[in-house]
Design a protein around this motif. Structure first.
Motif, PDB file in Angstrom:
ATOM      1  N   LEU A   1      -2.476   2.297   5.206  1.00 13.81           N
ATOM      2  CA  LEU A   1      -2.553   1.415   4.041  1.00 13.81           C
ATOM      3  C   LEU A   1      -1.939   2.052   2.798  1.00 13.81           C
ATOM      4  CD1 LEU A   1      -3.821  -1.295   2.882  1.00 13.81           C
ATOM      5  CD2 LEU A   1      -5.755   0.124   2.155  1.00 13.81           C
ATOM      6  N   LEU A   2      -2.268   3.337   2.559  1.00 15.07           N
ATOM      7  CA  LEU A   2      -1.911   3.940   1.264  1.00 15.07           C
ATOM      8  C   LEU A   2      -0.804   4.988   1.346  1.00 15.07           C
ATOM      9  CD1 LEU A   2      -5.503   4.464  -0.262  1.00 15.07           C
ATOM     10  CD2 LEU A   2      -4.019   2.458  -0.419  1.00 15.07           C
TER      11      LEU A   2
ATOM     12  N   ALA B   1      -8.802  -1.327  -2.782  1.00 13.38           N
ATOM     13  CA  ALA B   1      -8.448   0.076  -2.503  1.00 13.38           C
ATOM     14  C   ALA B   1      -6.962   0.307  -2.780  1.00 13.38           C
ATOM     15  CB  ALA B   1      -8.772   0.417  -1.051  1.00 13.38           C
ATOM     16  N   GLU B   2      -6.165  -0.664  -2.410  1.00 10.93           N
ATOM     17  CA  GLU B   2      -4.725  -0.535  -2.629  1.00 10.93           C
ATOM     18  C   GLU B   2      -4.410  -0.511  -4.122  1.00 10.93           C
ATOM     19  OE1 GLU B   2      -2.502  -3.271  -0.138  1.00 10.93           O
ATOM     20  OE2 GLU B   2      -0.702  -2.823  -1.296  1.00 10.93           O
ATOM     21  N   ARG B   3      -5.057  -1.416  -4.870  1.00 12.33           N
ATOM     22  CA  ARG B   3      -4.815  -1.470  -6.325  1.00 12.33           C
ATOM     23  C   ARG B   3      -5.281  -0.201  -7.016  1.00 12.33           C
ATOM     24  NH1 ARG B   3      -7.824  -5.985  -8.488  1.00 12.33           N
ATOM     25  NH2 ARG B   3      -7.919  -4.985 -10.523  1.00 12.33           N
TER      26      ARG B   3
ATOM     27  N   ALA C   1     -13.831  -2.313   5.506  1.00  5.86           N
ATOM     28  CA  ALA C   1     -13.376  -2.906   6.777  1.00  5.86           C
ATOM     29  C   ALA C   1     -12.975  -1.823   7.767  1.00  5.86           C
ATOM     30  CB  ALA C   1     -12.199  -3.840   6.519  1.00  5.86           C
ATOM     31  N   PHE C   2     -12.515  -0.672   7.258  1.00  4.62           N
ATOM     32  CA  PHE C   2     -12.044   0.377   8.159  1.00  4.62           C
ATOM     33  C   PHE C   2     -13.200   1.120   8.832  1.00  4.62           C
ATOM     34  CE2 PHE C   2      -7.798   1.047   5.674  1.00  4.62           C
ATOM     35  CZ  PHE C   2      -7.460  -0.260   5.947  1.00  4.62           C
ATOM     36  N   MET C   3     -14.427   0.830   8.396  1.00  4.98           N
ATOM     37  CA  MET C   3     -15.594   1.445   9.036  1.00  4.98           C
ATOM     38  C   MET C   3     -16.327   0.447   9.923  1.00  4.98           C
ATOM     39  SD  MET C   3     -17.366   3.968   6.311  1.00  4.98           S
ATOM     40  CE  MET C   3     -18.328   4.743   7.610  1.00  4.98           C
ATOM     41  N   ALA C   4     -15.728  -0.700  10.137  1.00 10.91           N
ATOM     42  CA  ALA C   4     -16.441  -1.731  10.902  1.00 10.91           C
ATOM     43  C   ALA C   4     -15.505  -2.427  11.874  1.00 10.91           C
ATOM     44  CB  ALA C   4     -17.056  -2.750   9.942  1.00 10.91           C
ATOM     45  N   LYS C   5     -16.103  -3.085  12.847  1.00  5.98           N
ATOM     46  CA  LYS C   5     -15.366  -3.877  13.821  1.00  5.98           C
ATOM     47  C   LYS C   5     -15.549  -5.348  13.479  1.00  5.98           C
ATOM     48  CE  LYS C   5     -13.710  -1.340  17.200  1.00  5.98           C
ATOM     49  NZ  LYS C   5     -12.315  -1.456  17.610  1.00  5.98           N
TER      50      LYS C   5
END
Ligand code: PLP
Length: 396
Positions: free
Chosen positions: A20-21, A342-344, A357-361
């Motif tokens: 993402l970053l 997070a991107e901003r 979201a990256f810690m979940a399914k």
């Protein structure tokens, strides 16, 4: 050549964050602040290095797989004191084993506690969603299936134990619960732990309680699963707790913790280490013994995190629906769209955070329970933490 089940290792949280970053260059010249990783940034007490140095004459020795008596006694004393356990509940020889941090044993439980089948079906590994990614590791061993249990705000971020279907309970091999939880900082109440233990015994699965944030709290001490065992009776059957010096003593690089619980599991774990694990080197075991016997540095560490959470309340409180989590060192902020924010934050303010979201399914209905959230680690000293949070608020 490779086990295709392990292809899911590509889904590692921080690979996704890098995707993402990684290619975004912050527009600001301000120094980047990384609030994405849960790594303590303060130093462990001098006691650690001093004890290792004082035991330098034992580096030549192979360490025993289950540690030694002084270590196991220090841990047993600590557990008994911390959780006000009856003296005889934890047998230091049968119920305790040192581990190289808790990540490895969390994974290894999959080797120990999951068979080829359970009730004639594919064994299930039950994982709160969102979760620390390592719990998924246990579901990568053999013929197993991960089952994700929603842990959303409506259930105080704990899986609803009474919503687990009889079909899943019948084939459950392990249930992981994290308390205090990463990412949300929720503490499982004693009654909840008792209910989980009762289910584990009724359906003969292993309840693995990850208590590695147990000593980082603001109000009352979080209760623990062994305390729940003491109140229920039945010894430590079907239960294992995992503790670490990584957060308690800011010694993540030391790789030292312990697991305590069901003696059948501890005995088998000892055998597993003998065949393919890493026993704790003796100088490290000595230092761990000293750290479990010292509370002063833990009190100071707790105060360090408490200052950061006071700062968070002051800075975030006026601008968003914010309340401090009970324990742990993360904020779990509802920002509407964690990935976009997070991107901003990285692009505009050079603040790195982790989209929930990256810690979940994704769940069966297609929603991701972490999608609205951002995980923010408050691990620096207060000034830098304030700087990071202030930059965040400017943008939010
Ligand atoms: C919930 C949780 N469990 C376990 C661990 C593993 O820590 P360690 O292996 O350093 O004990 C971590 C580390 O971040 C964690 O967040």
């Amino acid at each position: 050549m490779l086990n295709p089940k392990l292809d899911t290792l590509d889904e590692y949280t921080f690979f996704r964050l890098n995707d993402l970053l990684g290619d975004i260059k912050p527009k600001t010249n301000r120094e980047p602040i990384l609030l994405s990783i849960g790594e303590p940034q303060n130093q462990p007490p001098a006691l650690l290095a001093e004890t290792i140095a004082a035991n330098a004459d034992s580096w030549n020795r192979y360490p025993p797989p289950n540690g030694d008596e002084p270590f196991r006694l220090a841990v047993t004393d600590w557990l008994t004191r911390r959780y006000r356990l009856p003296d005889e509940l934890v047998d230091s020889d049968k119920n305790v084993i040192p581990v190289p941090g808790t990540r490895e044993p969390l994974f290894m439980l999959g080797v120990l506690a999951v068979g080829e089948e359970k009730s004639g079906q594919t064994p299930a590994v039950l994982i709160p969603n969102p979760h620390y990614h390592v719990y998924r590791g246990a579901a990568m061993v053999g013929r197993t299936e991960p089952v994700y249990l929603p842990a959303r705000a409506e259930t105080n971020f704990l899986p609803d134990l009474d919503a687990i279907t009889p079909e899943i309970l019948a084939r459950a091999a392990i249930l992981y619960i994290c308390s205090p939880s990463n990412p949300q900082g929720t503490v499982a109440p004693l009654d909840y732990l008792k209910r989980a233990i009762t289910l584990a015994r009724e359906h003969d699965f292993l309840l693995a309680i990850d208590e590695c944030y147990a000593e980082i709290y603001r109000g009352a001490e979080p209760p623990g699963a062994l305390q729940a065992c003491a109140e229920l009776g039945g010894g430590l059957d079907n239960v294992v707790v995992l503790h670490s010096l990584s957060k308690r003593s800011s010694a993540a690089g030391m790789r030292s913790g312990f697991i305590a619980g069901d003696e059948r599991l501890i005995a088998r774990y000892t055998q597993l280490v003998t065949f393919g694990g890493s026993p704790q080197p003796l100088p490290i075991l000595r230092a761990a013994t000293a750290l479990w016997r010292d509370e002063d540095h833990v009190v100071a560490n707790r105060a360090h995190y408490a200052r950061n959470f006071t700062a968070a309340q002051e800075i975030l409180g006026p601008v968003m629906n914010y309340h401090n989590p009970e324990a742990g060192f993360f904020l779990w902020l509802d920002v509407g769209d964690g990935v976009a924010v997070a991107e901003r934050l990285w692009r505009e303010a050079a603040i790195k955070t982790l989209p929930g979201a990256f810690m979940a399914k994704e769940e069966a209905d297609g929603t991701n329970p972490g999608a609205r959230y951002l995980r923010v680690a408050l691990v620096y000293e207060e000034t830098r933490t304030r700087e990071g949070l202030t930059r965040m608020v400017e943008l939010l």
